[in-house]
Design an enzyme around this catalytic site. Structure first.
Site, PDB file in Angstrom:
ATOM      1  N   TRP A 170       0.959  -1.194   0.039  1.00  0.00           N
ATOM      2  CA  TRP A 170      -0.176   0.022   0.003  1.00  0.00           C
ATOM      3  C   TRP A 170       0.947   1.298  -0.016  1.00  0.00           C
ATOM      4  O   TRP A 170       2.007   1.186   0.204  1.00  0.00           O
ATOM      5  CB  TRP A 170      -0.927   0.140   1.155  1.00  0.00           C
ATOM      6  CG  TRP A 170      -2.180   0.758   1.191  1.00  0.00           C
ATOM      7  CD1 TRP A 170      -2.556   1.878   1.632  1.00  0.00           C
ATOM      8  CD2 TRP A 170      -3.320   0.519   0.194  1.00  0.00           C
ATOM      9  NE1 TRP A 170      -3.628   2.285   1.111  1.00  0.00           N
ATOM     10  CE2 TRP A 170      -4.077   1.513   0.272  1.00  0.00           C
ATOM     11  CE3 TRP A 170      -3.608  -0.620  -0.704  1.00  0.00           C
ATOM     12  CZ2 TRP A 170      -5.438   1.177  -0.448  1.00  0.00           C
ATOM     13  CZ3 TRP A 170      -4.704  -0.691  -1.068  1.00  0.00           C
ATOM     14  CH2 TRP A 170      -5.504   0.281  -1.204  1.00  0.00           C
ATOM     15  N   ASP A 240       0.465  10.868   0.018  1.00  0.00           N
ATOM     16  CA  ASP A 240      -0.860  12.236   0.187  1.00  0.00           C
ATOM     17  C   ASP A 240      -2.060  11.460   0.368  1.00  0.00           C
ATOM     18  O   ASP A 240      -2.189  10.201   0.467  1.00  0.00           O
ATOM     19  CB  ASP A 240      -0.869  12.738  -1.249  1.00  0.00           C
ATOM     20  CG  ASP A 240      -1.312  11.725  -2.368  1.00  0.00           C
ATOM     21  OD1 ASP A 240      -1.036  10.586  -2.764  1.00  0.00           O
ATOM     22  OD2 ASP A 240      -2.368  12.180  -3.234  1.00  0.00           O
ATOM     23  N   GLU A 243      -3.307   8.669  -1.498  1.00  0.00           N
ATOM     24  CA  GLU A 243      -2.449   7.464  -1.232  1.00  0.00           C
ATOM     25  C   GLU A 243      -1.826   7.118  -2.579  1.00  0.00           C
ATOM     26  O   GLU A 243      -1.365   6.044  -2.812  1.00  0.00           O
ATOM     27  CB  GLU A 243      -3.349   6.226  -1.019  1.00  0.00           C
ATOM     28  CG  GLU A 243      -4.503   6.503  -0.108  1.00  0.00           C
ATOM     29  CD  GLU A 243      -5.047   5.363   0.570  1.00  0.00           C
ATOM     30  OE1 GLU A 243      -6.309   4.853  -0.154  1.00  0.00           O
ATOM     31  OE2 GLU A 243      -4.737   4.970   1.701  1.00  0.00           O
ATOM     32  N   GLU A 244      -1.190   8.272  -3.475  1.00  0.00           N
ATOM     33  CA  GLU A 244      -0.631   7.736  -4.566  1.00  0.00           C
ATOM     34  C   GLU A 244       0.764   8.434  -4.758  1.00  0.00           C
ATOM     35  O   GLU A 244       1.624   7.639  -5.527  1.00  0.00           O
ATOM     36  CB  GLU A 244      -1.640   8.477  -5.857  1.00  0.00           C
ATOM     37  CG  GLU A 244      -2.770   7.852  -6.011  1.00  0.00           C
ATOM     38  CD  GLU A 244      -3.713   8.804  -6.864  1.00  0.00           C
ATOM     39  OE1 GLU A 244      -4.698   8.075  -7.311  1.00  0.00           O
ATOM     40  OE2 GLU A 244      -3.571   9.609  -7.338  1.00  0.00           O
ATOM     41  N   GLU A 489     -18.868   7.475  -4.224  1.00  0.00           N
ATOM     42  CA  GLU A 489     -17.902   8.168  -4.289  1.00  0.00           C
ATOM     43  C   GLU A 489     -17.619   9.302  -5.243  1.00  0.00           C
ATOM     44  O   GLU A 489     -17.280  10.478  -5.171  1.00  0.00           O
ATOM     45  CB  GLU A 489     -16.471   7.309  -4.337  1.00  0.00           C
ATOM     46  CG  GLU A 489     -15.142   7.856  -4.403  1.00  0.00           C
ATOM     47  CD  GLU A 489     -13.867   6.977  -4.706  1.00  0.00           C
ATOM     48  OE1 GLU A 489     -13.822   6.403  -5.681  1.00  0.00           O
ATOM     49  OE2 GLU A 489     -13.303   6.554  -3.519  1.00  0.00           O
TER      50      GLU A 489
END
Ligand SMILES: *[C@@H]1O[C@H](CO)[C@@H](O)[C@H](O)[C@H]1NC(C)=O
Ligand SMILES: *[C@@H]1O[C@H](CO)[C@@H](O)[C@H](O)[C@H]1NC(C)=O
Ligand SMILES: CC(=O)N[C@H]1CO[C@H](CO)[C@@H](O)[C@@H]1O
Length: 524
Positions: A170, A240, A243-244, A489
């Site tokens: 992750w 960030d 999550e990238e 979302e």
């Protein structure tokens, strides 16, 4: 199939006159036509909808929270958990993210604070206490980000719903989680304390407050551990909020600085004098670093330093909103919603997203790329221009508008309207001028730099347009929810139908925050 954008937007504008065959994951009926909306009494309809949707959103948010939530009950979800979404497959959001949970719980603290003695608040208190003890346990659990000895375990972004670590690969660590969690718990502590005046000096108080804050080192209380983590790790890179990408991020640093400022006050209350000074000192360094996120050449803030991306990002809006002082001492806020830097960044992001997403274009207007002519209006906002995540996987079409980003744009505007109105004073500088020009583009008033107050017509027009544009953003949300008021979302850039994880908890939280800010400004 790739069609030129022009064709796609024509398809969209007339789509509602044909019946669209159901596509996979279609759960809302989209009507993206502005002309159609204008035929209805927009204000009245929106007002009634907001009143209803506020209840719906809270109900659907609580459904994702244990104990008691109907989507989580009997499914092995630990008490105090917020699941990101009930979706367990395609996409799998059946986890607790530290960030999403803290933000969700913060919405619940707001509701708790509005009437602490109500029966609903006692139910919320049970949830918040469970959240605090679960988070304390999670902090101390070794996980792929590290161990509790050096606090590196606190950088872990997500956990299984039973509170155990997620072991897969992750984007870790993510350093915004501890700051957001500390902010939420500090606010809860303040509100709880304020509504139980005699409790503070009682015998039981030591145990109760001790779980939250204790000067002891190594830290054994949940807030202290978070503040120690933030104050020692803020200058390390991390992933960030999306999550990238790894680096130094606006959102993360904004909430870090705020948590340390508030943390310093709390440390003082508990007589932890050395820590109070240390937290304040570190907050000062972070605030200095945050100045580097203003890029004068681009004319807007950037979300990540030294990144290849444009830097325009919904994280800028979220960073500003989640770093606001909760006690109303506006003056000391760094990049508050009404700052020129945030407002012109919102303007630039909105311009980008309007032209990027077919559902945002108006059939009645030529697309005018002339900066001077740009009229600032509410549209669907996504995460950032370069986004390729479409809610299920990566897409060559690129990303879509997100509910939470669209609601956050509204909240920025409502908060700005309230601030300007309360201050009775608005200074328009060279930096902020493009925003105010675009805001008043449809009015006959000319905007120039200077200081304005209640005796100036432009002052009143600005407050009115800020609110009206905030309402336009919420009207976009209204257009894309399904008949039950559910929010996933994202909503599709072309068809407008909902996409991605269903009943995203954060979508409801961001909507509720925007509505709260709207209620404040309407009540002035
Ligand atoms: C709790 O409230 C008391 C006054 O009732 C105050 O003296 C104390 O500082 C407060 N504690 C916290 C943690 O806010
Ligand atoms: C309005 O703001 C300006 C610039 O910040 C300041 O000089 C002035 O004193 C303020 N006026 C009022 C009435 O607060
Ligand atoms: C990653 C990061 O933020 N590094 C900073 C650490 O602190 C020094 C000194 O203040 C900065 O120059 C770095 O940019």
């Amino acid at each position: 199939m790739l069609l030129p954008i022009v064709l796609l937007s024509h398809f969209v504008h007339y789509a509602y006159t044909f019946s669209i065959p159901p596509l996979p994951h279609l759960n809302s009926f989209a009507s993206a036509s502005h002309t159609q909306q204008q035929q209805q009494p927009l204000q009245e309809t929106l007002e009634a909808w907001i009143e209803k949707e506020e209840r719906v959103a809270l109900d659907k948010l609580l459904a994702n929270v244990a104990p008691g939530g109907r989507n989580v009950v009997g499914k092995g979800v630990a008490d105090g958990t917020v699941v990101a979404s009930p979706s367990q497959d395609g996409p799998d959001y059946w986890y607790q993210w530290v960030r999403d949970a803290a933000i969700t719980m913060s919405s619940l603290v707001d509701i708790y604070a509005s009437d602490p003695t109500s029966s609903r608040s006692s139910q919320l208190s049970t949830i918040l206490d469970a959240y605090a003890s679960l988070q304390r346990q999670i902090q101390q659990t070794s996980n792929p980000s590290g161990t509790f000895d050096d606090l590196s375990s606190l950088g872990e972004p997500k956990f299984a719903v039973d509170g155990t670590p997620f072991k897969g690969s992750w984007g870790r660590p993510q350093r915004d989680g501890p700051a957001l969690r500390a902010l939420t718990l500090m606010r809860y502590l303040r509100e709880y304390n304020a509504s139980h005046p005699a409790f503070w000096s009682s015998i039981e108080a030591t145990d109760f407050f001790g779980q939250y804050y204790e000067a002891a080192m190594p830290p054994n209380s949940v807030i202290k551990a978070d503040l120690e983590y933030v104050s020692h790790y803020w200058n390390h890179s991390g992933f960030d909020l999306w999550e990238e990408i790894e680096g130094s991020h606006f959102f993360t640093l904004m909430v870090s600085a705020r948590s340390l400022r508030d943390g310093s006050d709390l440390a003082s209350v508990f007589g932890d004098v050395g820590a109070a000074e240390w937290y304040d000192e570190q907050a000062g360094y972070i605030e200095n670093l945050l100045r580097k996120f203003w890029n004068p050449k681009k004319g807007h803030l950037v979300e990540t330093l030294w990144s290849k991306r444009s830097g325009l990002d919904c994280g800028l809006l979220l960073g500003s909103l989640h770093a606001l002082p909760t006690d109303g001492t506006d003056d000391e806020a760094v990049y508050p919603p009404w700052s020129d830097e945030i407002l012109v960044s919102l303007l630039a992001l909105t311009r980008d997203q309007r032209d990027r997403f077919p559902i945002n274009s108006k059939p009645s207007e030529d697309q005018d790329d002339d900066a001077d002519e740009f009229s600032f209006e509410g549209i669907g906002i996504g995460r950032y221009p370069e986004d390729v995540y479409d809610g299920y996987g990566t897409s060559h079409r690129g990303g879509n508008p997100w509910f939470l980003c669209t609601s956050s744009a509204a909240e920025i505007l409502y908060r700005t309207a309230a601030h300007v109105s309360i201050a009775s004073n608005l200074t328009i500088s060279e930096i902020g001028l493009p925003f105010y020009e675009a805001l008043l583009a449809t009015s006959s008033l000319d905007v120039e730099t200077g200081t304005f107050g209640p005796s100036d017509a432009v002052f009143h027009s600005i407050i009115e347009r800020l609110q009206a544009t905030g309402d336009q953003f919420l009207d976009v949300v209204k257009t894309h929810v399904d008949t039950e008021g559910s929010m996933s979302e994202q909503f599709d850039r072309v068809t407008g139908y909902m996409r991605g994880a269903e009943d995203l908890t954060w979508s409801y939280g961001a909507f509720l925050q925007a509505v709260r800010a709207r209620t404040v400004v309407k009540g002035l």
